[in-house]
Write a protein that holds these residues in place. Structure first.
Motif, short mmCIF file in Angstrom:
data_model
loop_
_atom_site.label_atom_id
_atom_site.label_comp_id
_atom_site.label_asym_id
_atom_site.label_seq_id
_atom_site.Cartn_x
_atom_site.Cartn_y
_atom_site.Cartn_z
N PHE A 1 -24.39 83.84 32.77
CA PHE A 1 -24.66 85.41 33.22
C PHE A 1 -23.81 86.24 32.61
O PHE A 1 -22.44 85.74 32.29
N THR A 2 -24.07 87.25 31.88
CA THR A 2 -23.43 88.48 31.45
C THR A 2 -23.09 89.50 32.22
O THR A 2 -24.37 90.16 32.08
N LEU A 3 -22.21 89.74 32.71
CA LEU A 3 -21.96 90.96 33.60
C LEU A 3 -22.90 90.75 34.71
O LEU A 3 -23.46 91.68 35.20
N GLY A 4 -23.32 89.59 35.14
CA GLY A 4 -24.03 89.43 36.21
C GLY A 4 -25.53 89.31 36.02
O GLY A 4 -26.23 88.94 36.83
N ARG A 5 -25.95 89.52 34.80
CA ARG A 5 -27.42 89.34 34.32
C ARG A 5 -27.51 88.04 33.80
O ARG A 5 -26.63 87.52 32.77
N PHE A 6 -28.67 87.17 33.92
CA PHE A 6 -28.93 85.99 33.36
C PHE A 6 -29.18 86.40 31.72
O PHE A 6 -30.23 87.25 31.23
N LYS B 1 -27.43 77.00 28.00
CA LYS B 1 -26.72 76.79 26.80
C LYS B 1 -26.50 75.27 27.31
O LYS B 1 -26.22 74.86 28.22
N GLY B 2 -26.39 74.36 26.18
CA GLY B 2 -25.72 73.22 26.06
C GLY B 2 -26.97 72.15 25.83
O GLY B 2 -28.12 72.61 25.45
N PRO B 3 -26.61 70.79 25.62
CA PRO B 3 -25.33 70.18 25.57
C PRO B 3 -24.65 70.50 24.28
O PRO B 3 -25.09 71.30 23.26
N GLY B 4 -23.25 70.33 24.16
CA GLY B 4 -22.45 70.22 23.36
C GLY B 4 -21.39 71.49 23.29
O GLY B 4 -21.03 71.93 24.49
N LEU B 5 -20.73 71.99 22.29
CA LEU B 5 -19.72 72.93 22.43
C LEU B 5 -20.49 74.53 22.10
O LEU B 5 -21.26 74.67 21.22
N PHE B 6 -19.99 75.40 22.99
CA PHE B 6 -20.30 76.62 22.77
C PHE B 6 -18.99 77.53 23.40
O PHE B 6 -17.97 77.08 24.06
N ILE B 7 -19.32 78.96 23.15
CA ILE B 7 -18.27 79.74 23.35
C ILE B 7 -18.60 80.76 24.35
O ILE B 7 -19.81 81.48 24.25
N LEU B 8 -17.99 81.12 25.46
CA LEU B 8 -18.29 82.10 26.42
C LEU B 8 -17.12 83.14 26.25
O LEU B 8 -15.90 82.91 26.17
N ILE B 9 -17.71 84.25 26.63
CA ILE B 9 -16.80 85.48 26.67
C ILE B 9 -16.01 85.37 27.73
O ILE B 9 -16.66 85.67 28.95
N PRO B 10 -14.68 85.39 27.95
CA PRO B 10 -13.95 85.38 29.27
C PRO B 10 -14.13 86.70 29.99
O PRO B 10 -14.27 87.78 29.43
N VAL B 11 -14.16 86.49 31.20
CA VAL B 11 -14.46 87.71 32.26
C VAL B 11 -15.93 88.45 32.16
O VAL B 11 -16.23 88.49 33.13
N VAL B 12 -16.19 88.42 30.88
CA VAL B 12 -17.67 88.98 30.57
C VAL B 12 -18.92 88.26 31.14
O VAL B 12 -19.88 88.70 31.56
N GLN B 13 -18.63 86.70 30.66
CA GLN B 13 -19.73 85.83 30.95
C GLN B 13 -19.13 84.75 31.93
O GLN B 13 -17.99 84.56 31.98
#
Length: 255
Positions: free
Chosen positions: A35-40, A44-56
């Motif tokens: 969820f990005t800013l509350g929106r779907f 993602k997955g499996p494996g490694l990925f990056i989330l934007i802290p606070v935003v996602q």
């Protein structure tokens, strides 16, 4: 100089914390609903990925088959017998997006739906069907649950009815019914045996009536059987016509 060192150290710590919060690793059987800013925004997955802290934000979903026990339910059968029935439910998530968005708590929702479906389906059948046709009833419950949970992205693979518990009074009544059924079958088998024996005796009588010598041979066989037994004096009637066959035949009649 000391202040610069502390600033670099603080910056490094912040970067490490951001990276630890941003880097996510999911196992092969896990998926992350993002969820990005509350929106779907995707899965993602499996494996490694990056989330934007606070935003996602991420909600983790397990795709393995889950086992859930349906607690004992009070069921009144179609023939007005009260029983307690419990079951085991096997299901898995096939659409993580719908499992998170379409229902608040898919575990609780699936459990409650299984309980109501169990009571509804079994209440339409008699007690004998519950005891003898568990596989068919389990398949009916599984089909209904699978149709209703499809909107939640859940696939119900198996439902197994575990126990059908009766009270002591009902157990005794069923035992008496089973005993009466066994007695009835025994009497029917005995009557059929008597009927077949009577039919064979009638056939034997017809054969003996057509051949008098066969009757005499049967008579001698009966004498042999009696002589072989340990008994006292046996009085056995001797037919007079039997002596006619044993006495020598003469052409002339004595006067």
């Amino acid at each position: 100089m000391m202040l610069d060192y502390l600033a670099y150290a603080a910056l490094a710590i912040v970067i490490v914390l951001l990276l630890s919060a941003a880097i996510r690793i999911l196992r092969e059987y896990e998926r992350g609903v993002i969820f990005t800013l509350g929106r779907f925004t995707g899965v993602k997955g499996p494996g490694l990925f990056i989330l934007i802290p606070v935003v996602q934000q991420m909600v983790k979903v397990d795709l393995r088959v889950m086992v859930q026990e349906v607690p004992p339910q009070d069921v009144i059968s179609r023939d007005n017998v009260s029983v307690k029935v419990n079951a085991v439910l096997y299901f898995r998530i096939i659409d993580p997006e719908r499992a998170i968005i379409k229902v608040g708590n898919y575990m609780v929702a699936t459990s409650q739906l299984a309980q109501t479906t169990l009571r509804s389906v079994l209440g339409k059948h008699e007690l004998d069907e519950m005891l003898a046709e568990r596989d068919r009833l389990s398949a009916d419950i599984q089909e209904i649950l699978d149709q209703q949970t499809d909107a939640w992205g859940i696939k119900v693979t198996t439902v197994e009815i575990k126990d059908v518990d009766l009270n002591e009074t009902m157990v005794r009544a069923i035992a008496k019914q089973a005993e009466a059924e066994r007695l009835r079958r025994a009497k029917v088998i005995n009557a059929m045996g008597e009927q077949q024996a009577a039919e064979k005796l009638v056939e034997a009588g017809h054969v003996l009536a057509q051949e008098p010598l066969a009757m005499q041979l049967r008579y001698f066989a009966a004498l042999h059987d009696i002589a072989g037994e340990r008994s006292s004096t046996v009085v056995f009637p001797l037919p007079m016509n039997l002596l006619d066959h044993l006495s020598p035949r003469t052409g002339a009649t004595r006067l």
